[in-house]
Design a protein around this motif. Structure first.
Motif, PDB file in Angstrom:
ATOM      1  N   LEU A   1     -44.077  63.676 -33.724  1.00 26.76           N
ATOM      2  CA  LEU A   1     -45.012  63.308 -34.785  1.00 26.76           C
ATOM      3  C   LEU A   1     -45.520  61.876 -34.575  1.00 26.76           C
ATOM      4  O   LEU A   1     -45.567  61.086 -35.504  1.00 26.76           O
ATOM      5  CB  LEU A   1     -44.353  63.445 -36.158  1.00 26.76           C
ATOM      6  CG  LEU A   1     -43.939  64.852 -36.562  1.00 26.76           C
ATOM      7  CD1 LEU A   1     -43.200  64.834 -37.886  1.00 26.76           C
ATOM      8  CD2 LEU A   1     -45.153  65.765 -36.681  1.00 26.76           C
TER       9      LEU A   1
ATOM     10  N   PHE B   1     -47.948  59.490 -37.039  1.00 22.92           N
ATOM     11  CA  PHE B   1     -47.845  60.008 -38.401  1.00 22.92           C
ATOM     12  C   PHE B   1     -47.369  58.925 -39.376  1.00 22.92           C
ATOM     13  O   PHE B   1     -47.203  59.196 -40.559  1.00 22.92           O
ATOM     14  CB  PHE B   1     -46.861  61.194 -38.453  1.00 22.92           C
ATOM     15  CG  PHE B   1     -47.520  62.516 -38.206  1.00 22.92           C
ATOM     16  CD1 PHE B   1     -48.166  62.782 -37.020  1.00 22.92           C
ATOM     17  CD2 PHE B   1     -47.496  63.506 -39.181  1.00 22.92           C
ATOM     18  CE1 PHE B   1     -48.784  63.994 -36.789  1.00 22.92           C
ATOM     19  CE2 PHE B   1     -48.112  64.730 -38.964  1.00 22.92           C
ATOM     20  CZ  PHE B   1     -48.755  64.973 -37.768  1.00 22.92           C
TER      21      PHE B   1
ATOM     22  N   LEU C   1     -47.741  66.724 -45.299  1.00 25.50           N
ATOM     23  CA  LEU C   1     -47.098  67.381 -44.157  1.00 25.50           C
ATOM     24  C   LEU C   1     -46.629  68.790 -44.511  1.00 25.50           C
ATOM     25  O   LEU C   1     -46.376  69.096 -45.667  1.00 25.50           O
ATOM     26  CB  LEU C   1     -45.881  66.568 -43.696  1.00 25.50           C
ATOM     27  CG  LEU C   1     -46.085  65.080 -43.434  1.00 25.50           C
ATOM     28  CD1 LEU C   1     -44.807  64.480 -42.898  1.00 25.50           C
ATOM     29  CD2 LEU C   1     -47.227  64.867 -42.456  1.00 25.50           C
ATOM     30  N   SER C   2     -46.486  69.625 -43.478  1.00 25.13           N
ATOM     31  CA  SER C   2     -45.927  70.959 -43.688  1.00 25.13           C
ATOM     32  C   SER C   2     -44.407  70.856 -43.777  1.00 25.13           C
ATOM     33  O   SER C   2     -43.826  69.810 -43.492  1.00 25.13           O
ATOM     34  CB  SER C   2     -46.315  71.860 -42.531  1.00 25.13           C
ATOM     35  OG  SER C   2     -45.643  71.414 -41.373  1.00 25.13           O
TER      36      SER C   2
ATOM     37  N   GLN D   1     -42.824  69.833 -40.511  1.00 26.43           N
ATOM     38  CA  GLN D   1     -43.055  68.417 -40.198  1.00 26.43           C
ATOM     39  C   GLN D   1     -42.175  67.521 -41.051  1.00 26.43           C
ATOM     40  O   GLN D   1     -41.617  66.533 -40.565  1.00 26.43           O
ATOM     41  CB  GLN D   1     -44.533  68.077 -40.423  1.00 26.43           C
ATOM     42  CG  GLN D   1     -45.438  68.690 -39.380  1.00 26.43           C
ATOM     43  CD  GLN D   1     -46.906  68.515 -39.721  1.00 26.43           C
ATOM     44  OE1 GLN D   1     -47.281  68.439 -40.878  1.00 26.43           O
ATOM     45  NE2 GLN D   1     -47.736  68.479 -38.698  1.00 26.43           N
ATOM     46  N   ARG D   2     -42.022  67.903 -42.328  1.00 26.73           N
ATOM     47  CA  ARG D   2     -41.152  67.102 -43.191  1.00 26.73           C
ATOM     48  C   ARG D   2     -39.727  67.099 -42.666  1.00 26.73           C
ATOM     49  O   ARG D   2     -39.042  66.089 -42.674  1.00 26.73           O
ATOM     50  CB  ARG D   2     -41.129  67.680 -44.599  1.00 26.73           C
ATOM     51  CG  ARG D   2     -42.339  67.388 -45.394  1.00 26.73           C
ATOM     52  CD  ARG D   2     -42.375  68.359 -46.541  1.00 26.73           C
ATOM     53  NE  ARG D   2     -43.528  68.123 -47.364  1.00 26.73           N
ATOM     54  CZ  ARG D   2     -43.469  67.694 -48.624  1.00 26.73           C
ATOM     55  NH1 ARG D   2     -42.313  67.495 -49.193  1.00 26.73           N
ATOM     56  NH2 ARG D   2     -44.550  67.497 -49.299  1.00 26.73           N
TER      57      ARG D   2
ATOM     58  N   ARG E   1     -38.789  67.422 -39.661  1.00 22.05           N
ATOM     59  CA  ARG E   1     -38.726  66.547 -38.487  1.00 22.05           C
ATOM     60  C   ARG E   1     -38.585  65.089 -38.906  1.00 22.05           C
ATOM     61  O   ARG E   1     -37.849  64.320 -38.295  1.00 22.05           O
ATOM     62  CB  ARG E   1     -40.001  66.699 -37.651  1.00 22.05           C
ATOM     63  CG  ARG E   1     -40.023  67.965 -36.833  1.00 22.05           C
ATOM     64  CD  ARG E   1     -41.434  68.296 -36.392  1.00 22.05           C
ATOM     65  NE  ARG E   1     -41.433  69.603 -35.768  1.00 22.05           N
ATOM     66  CZ  ARG E   1     -41.253  69.783 -34.474  1.00 22.05           C
ATOM     67  NH1 ARG E   1     -41.096  68.748 -33.677  1.00 22.05           N
ATOM     68  NH2 ARG E   1     -41.234  70.996 -33.972  1.00 22.05           N
ATOM     69  N   ILE E   2     -39.316  64.720 -39.968  1.00 24.78           N
ATOM     70  CA  ILE E   2     -39.223  63.345 -40.469  1.00 24.78           C
ATOM     71  C   ILE E   2     -37.797  63.072 -40.969  1.00 24.78           C
ATOM     72  O   ILE E   2     -37.206  62.026 -40.687  1.00 24.78           O
ATOM     73  CB  ILE E   2     -40.231  63.110 -41.617  1.00 24.78           C
ATOM     74  CG1 ILE E   2     -41.659  63.248 -41.102  1.00 24.78           C
ATOM     75  CG2 ILE E   2     -40.030  61.738 -42.248  1.00 24.78           C
ATOM     76  CD1 ILE E   2     -42.028  62.284 -40.021  1.00 24.78           C
TER      77      ILE E   2
ATOM     78  N   ILE F   1     -40.844  78.106 -36.964  1.00 24.40           N
ATOM     79  CA  ILE F   1     -40.556  76.686 -37.191  1.00 24.40           C
ATOM     80  C   ILE F   1     -39.055  76.435 -37.067  1.00 24.40           C
ATOM     81  O   ILE F   1     -38.610  75.429 -36.505  1.00 24.40           O
ATOM     82  CB  ILE F   1     -41.039  76.253 -38.591  1.00 24.40           C
ATOM     83  CG1 ILE F   1     -42.473  76.683 -38.838  1.00 24.40           C
ATOM     84  CG2 ILE F   1     -40.893  74.756 -38.768  1.00 24.40           C
ATOM     85  CD1 ILE F   1     -43.469  76.048 -37.934  1.00 24.40           C
TER      86      ILE F   1
END
Lengths: 316, 537, 270
Positions: free
Chosen positions: B408, B411, B419-420, B423-424, B426-427, B453
């Motif tokens: 990301l 970002f 975010l999807s 993605q969240r 991943r954060i 995912i």
């Protein structure tokens, strides 16, 4: 069994409230700047008279002792005597309360009967024309101060059309038909104001419920739309509205003084305001305490009925 | 060949306001008695398509094309009255969320009886008898008491049985089951689905099973339709879809299924990184004004060692205490007894700084684990405020490097709500790793995510673990994911460890009955033999 | 679309109110207190836009001055109640345990008491003046603020990002300031908006009863009360102040709705 536990818990919750209210009402008179007895009797009072009243009110004792005596008397319904006319406070309050109670109860009943279905329909037609009309109407009603609406109604029906009397009051016991003409406008005023708040509440909770899966489940069973609304949405959406009705009842009792002033009715609210002006503190204390107790009792009854609409509450 | 029970042709459903297609030109059919799966991830339109069959589109959507024929009748030509007559006796539906699909204000019996009352002229007594019989059929212990009880008195699994009973009472020709067991734990899922299949088979009911879980597709259905972004990607027999997918997306779905990988056998390096002895956690009962209710023991005497760099999976049903164990090992919730040693030193009840800075947690729900009022860059940078002697420039560089590693880059200035879910997550992982921890608890880190995912996030975790060498306590109810990532597996039931061992031992040679039951209930796709098993009740 | 209309109308009404109040502090068409017995009870005209009262005072000027008083009293009251209530609410939500239980029992007791009565009771002690009203209404509304703030703080404390902050090694105080506080502002903003309306209404009601700001200083409530005897002959005296209160409340309600909708996007979808 569950119900009994709920009942006991809910009853126990009223004790701190009532105690706190009693302390507040008692403290009120002690907190008034200056000597309350002097204030009540005026500057020119005879010192002997002042002493007598001070003894009568128990002001020569220590504060906790005073409170104890006062509470013991209040608990058995002895609110003391009015300074202005010497009458016992409680009967005075009860007499005036009858007037206020009828108006408030009838107004809230009418408001609920109009508002709950209106809110349900608005939610059912969410964002369609019917919803926008109902929501706009409710918001408008909510925004009108009761005393102004009362004045406008009085202006229209009393002064311009001359359909209804403008000033005065006749008890139901004297002349039923005439009594109605005096209370019809106050009731209409209060009902209209509360329709605003209740409709919005009913709409909001109906929207919450309509979104839930069990409503779709009911439709998937083949239940017709009216049945879905009446049997599945209404009981669940009504629960929060029911709580609000309890709050509204208490709120109206507290705020009824303005309506009684507009329509010159001899109700409890007017008694309180007049006593404040007259510095008749035993009556002021009595009115405050009595209203608070009624409010607590109303909300108690409302909460005790709540499990009828939502069986989950008793289990918590 | 007889006409199918349900035919959907060129169905198109769009958002009324924007005209954007939610379901775009899909066609499929279901034969009488057939079990069909509609497979897809979130946003595939599978639920919307199914609800259209009942004429129950969510508000804001409208059907703008296509035709649905049910039992030979064109739905579009039916009067609302006739359509209602079909709902229930011809098409029944079981919903995903058992906690909200039964009306809390109406007794179970009244809700079950409603359908029969609407669609049959049966006398009340007869209706009640049928309800009681059906409750018994779905293995509810005390049908008479259940009949008068309210839904809140039952667990999720029990409610789903009640739901199933209420729908099957009308003997529909088609049963639509929309993710019927996604909210349930593995063992309950198996029981409910077996009951459903048994009942459907008894009555000759066709089943449309909407699911994201290929394991369930393999176990229970004969044909499958794969959907993505409102379109049908591929349709065919379950066997063909699973073993010989024709389309790239289907292959991607199948590749996303967790598979056992040969793991490097890690040699114990002397003393374990972390060692837990006799750990007990109790939850206080609801505090009341005069007394405290007696506590519930959630974790009941756990002994566990974790070596540096290894992944230990904790599995178990809901209420097994696995989440509590994870929190207690991080000293986030107080324990009533037991000892935790980390790198040879005892960790006190209020975690010391050294332990705090070397341990981390990754949460299940990526929607509530990120502060909505902080930008992504600030979120990832926050753990670094406890790293001494870090120049602001260095801090920014480390955040950027971390974001790059979780895929990301650039970002940093975004907000979490942009975010999807993937993605969240991943954060959240970046935030956990950025300070280089030695021990990470991952609490169901992928169970809230879509299948494809999930696979990506699991891969990311594995890669980061290989790179940074942290040990991981992987808490999961999903044995398939565990099989892919774990070195060792710990099975928990009612707050205790009932079995632990190497991944291969647990999966291939389970000893304890509970482990065996969990494994049997897990819908794993057996690629060597993907025949429909159709487990009878 | 509906939401934007709400915001626009509500914003306009409240904007006009604040502008009027600010103007009145420096300038009104006539002196709102100046008696002119030759111009008693004049109907609205080019000179007196809203007519004159029984002492010949210009109604427009009096209404403008009343707006200034009402806005000042309401803003002060809301600020007072929100500040005290937020501090108590955050503390109880943060401390929990016995302190929390005792404070909340007292708070619930106060909540179970009609606000206007509580205000009346305090007014008896403080006397009828501007700051007495602020104190009385402020105290009456503190319990609602405490309840909302504490509820918000408790629910945010349960959020996983607070746990995440703890795992990172942040102190409780830091988590509170950096994560809990910013996220609890929104519900407080909604409450403060609605409260502005309640306070304005309550202040008008008290003034109407003669228990608020004492005459001759004008407020919308006492203007309405004073208009009663002339209702038949000079209806404009009762219509203008009431309409002002109603329009202000309408503005507040519309603004409150659009604020709430923005916080709960579910309410507008579909």
């Amino acid at each position: 069994m569950l119900m009994l536990g709920y009942l006991v818990r809910r009853l126990a919750m009223t004790i701190p409230t009532l105690l706190l209210v009693a302390i507040a009402v008692f403290a009120l008179v002690r907190l008034i700047p200056g000597d309350p007895v002097q204030v009540m009797l005026g500057d020119s009072a005879d010192p002997a008279q002042v002493d007598a009243l001070r003894r009568q009110m128990g002001l020569d004792q220590s504060i906790p002792v005073q409170f104890g005596y006062w509470l013991a008397k209040v608990a058995v319904g002895d609110f003391g005597h009015s300074i202005t006319n010497g009458l016992a406070v409680l009967p005075l309050i009860l007499e005036r309360f009858q007037v206020s109670a009828i108006i408030v109860l009838v107004a809230v009943t009418i408001a609920a009967c109009v508002a709950v279905p209106a809110g349900l329909i608005a939610a059912w037609r969410q964002n369609k024309a019917a919803d926008l009309a109902i929501t706009a109407g409710a918001t408008l009603l909510l925004s009108i101060p009761s005393f102004w609406l009362g004045l406008l109604l009085l202006l229209l029906f009393g002064l311009k059309l001359k359909w209804l009397p403008v000033i005065g009051y006749v008890p139901f016991s004297e002349n039923f038909g005439q009594a109605i003409t005096f209370i019809i406008l106050p009731i209409a005023t209060l009902a209209m104001i509360e329709i605003g708040a209740l409709t919005r509440m009913s709409r909001a909770s109906s929207i919450e419920v309509l979104r839930l899966e069990y409503v779709t489940h009911a439709r998937a069973k083949g239940a017709p739309e009216w049945r879905v609304l009446a049997r599945h949405v209404l009981p669940n959406a009504f629960a929060p509205t029911w709580t609000l009705i309890g709050l509204v009842l208490g709120h109206l009792l507290g705020g009824i003084a303005v309506i009684e002033t507009v329509f010159t009715l001899p109700g409890l609210g007017r008694l309180l305001v007049d006593s404040i002006f007259a510095r008749d503190y035993p009556v002021v204390q009595g009115c405050l305490l009595f209203t608070a107790v009624i409010y607590v009792v109303v909300n108690l009854v409302v909460d005790l009925c709540y499990p009828l609409f939502d069986p989950r509450v008793a289990a918590e | 060949m007889t006409t199918p029970l349900l035919t959907v042709e060129n169905l198109r459903i769009e958002a009324a306001r924007t005209g954007e297609a939610v379901v775009d030109d899909i066609s499929f059919d279901i034969a009488r008695g057939e079990f069909l799966a509609i497979v897809g991830e979130s946003g595939s339109g599978k639920t919307v398509a199914a609800r259209t069959v009942l004429g129950l589109l969510p508000p804001g959507l409208r059907q703008s094309g296509g035709r649905i024929a049910l039992d030979g009748e064109d739905l579009a030509k039916l009067s609302p009255r006739r359509l209602r007559a079909l709902r229930g006796p011809v098409v029944g539906m079981v919903f995903q969320e058992p906690m909200v699909s039964l009306n809390p204000a109406i007794s179970v019996g009244a809700q079950m009886a409603e359908g029969l009352g609407l669609h049959t002229p049966l006398p009340k007594k007869e209706i009640k008898q049928r309800c009681l019989d059906m409750l018994e059929r779905v293995q509810i212990r005390d049908p008479a008491r259940t009949f008068d009880a309210y839904p809140h008195e039952f667990s999720g699994g029990m409610r789903q049985r009640i739901m199933l009973a209420s729908v099957m009472l009308l003997r529909p020709k088609l049963l639509i089951a929309d993710e019927p067991t996604t909210a349930l734990d593995t063992l309950t899922q198996r029981e409910v689905l077996d009951l459903m299949v048994g009942l459907a088979t008894d009555h000759g009911t066709s089943v449309m099973l909407i699911t994201h879980n290929l394991g369930l597709v393999a176990r229970y259905t004969q044909r499958a339709v794969v959907m993505q972004k409102g379109k049908v990607v591929e349709a065919g027999t379950t066997e063909q879809i699973l073993t010989a997918p024709r389309e790239a997306y289907t292959r991607q779905l199948i590749d996303a299924l967790p598979r056992r990988e040969t793991n490097m056998a890690r040699r114990p390096t002397g003393e374990p990184l972390m060692s837990v002895r006799g750990l007990k956690v109790e939850f206080a009962g609801r505090p009341q004004f005069f007394r405290q209710r007696s506590g519930i023991r959630a974790v009941d005497g756990i002994d566990l060692d974790i070596d540096a760099g290894e992944t230990v999976a904790v599995v178990g049903g809901s209420g097994s205490g696995k989440t509590t164990l994870g929190r207690a090992m991080l000293r986030l919730i107080p324990s009533v007894a037991g000892q935790i040693r980390f790198r040879g030193r005892e960790v006190p009840a209020a975690a010391d700084r050294d332990f705090r800075l070397s341990s981390q947690l990754v949460f299940q729900d990526p929607y509530s684990s990120l502060d909505p009022r902080m930008r992504v860059g600030e979120i990832v940078a926050e753990p670094l405020r406890h790293v001494a002697d870090l120049a602001p420039r260095e801090r920014i560089q480390r955040v950027e490097k971390m974001l790059d590693e979780v895929g990301l880059a650039n970002f940093a200035k975004r907000w979490p709500h942009e975010l999807s879910g993937g993605q969240r997550q991943r954060i959240a992982i970046a935030r956990a790793i950025v300070r280089g921890p030695l021990f990470v608890v991952a609490d169901e880190p992928v169970s809230a995510l879509d299948m494809t995912i999930q696979a990506q996030v699991l891969k990311l975790l594995e890669r980061l673990q290989a790179q940074y060498g942290f040990a991981c306590l992987f808490i999961s109810h999903d044995l398939a994911a565990v099989e892919q990532v774990a070195d060792r597996v710990v099975v928990m039931q009612a707050g205790r460890i009932v079995e632990q061992g190497s991944r291969d031992d647990i999966f291939d040679r389970p000893q304890h009955d509970y482990t065996k039951a969990l494994l049997a209930a897990t819908p794993l796709v057996d690629f060597a033999n993907p025949r429909v098993t159709h487990v009878p009740a | 679309m509906k939401m934007r209309a709400n915001t626009a109308i509500g914003g306009l009404l409240i904007g006009v109110l604040f502008a009027t109040a600010a103007t009145a502090a420096f300038w009104t068409p006539f002196d709102p207190l100046k008696v002119n017995l030759r111009a008693r009870l004049q109907p609205p005209s080019a000179l007196y836009w809203l007519g004159t009262d029984e002492f010949g005072r210009d109604m427009l000027s009096r209404i403008m001055a009343g707006a200034a008083t009402s806005v000042l009293v309401s803003v002060l009251t809301v600020t007072f109640a929100v500040m005290i209530g937020a501090v108590i609410g955050v503390l109880t939500g943060y401390l929990r345990g016995w302190t929390d239980r005792v404070i909340m029992a007292a708070n619930d007791a106060l909540l179970a008491f009609p606000g206007i009565l509580l205000a009346l009771a305090v007014m008896i002690v403080t006397g009828a003046n501007k700051f007495g009203i602020v104190l009385a209404l402020g105290i009456a509304y503190i319990p609602s603020v405490v309840r909302v703030v504490r509820g918000t703080v408790l629910s945010i404390r349960e959020k996983e990002y607070i746990e995440a902050s703890r795992v990172i090694g942040n102190s409780e105080l830091y988590s509170m300031a950096r994560h809990v506080l910013p996220n609890s502002l929104a519900p407080v903003a909604v409450l403060a908006t609605s409260m502005f309306g309640w306070v304005l209404l309550a202040e008008s009601a008290l003034s109407f009863l003669g228990l608020g700001v004492p005459p001759p200083a004008p407020t919308w409530g006492n203007l309405l009360a004073a208009s009663r005897p002339y209702m038949e002959s000079a209806a404009w005296l009762s219509i203008a102040p009431g309409l002002c209160i109603a329009l202000t409340l309408l503005g507040i309600n519309l603004l409150g709705d659009s604020l709430r909708d923005r916080l709960d996007p579910r309410m507008v979808q579909g």
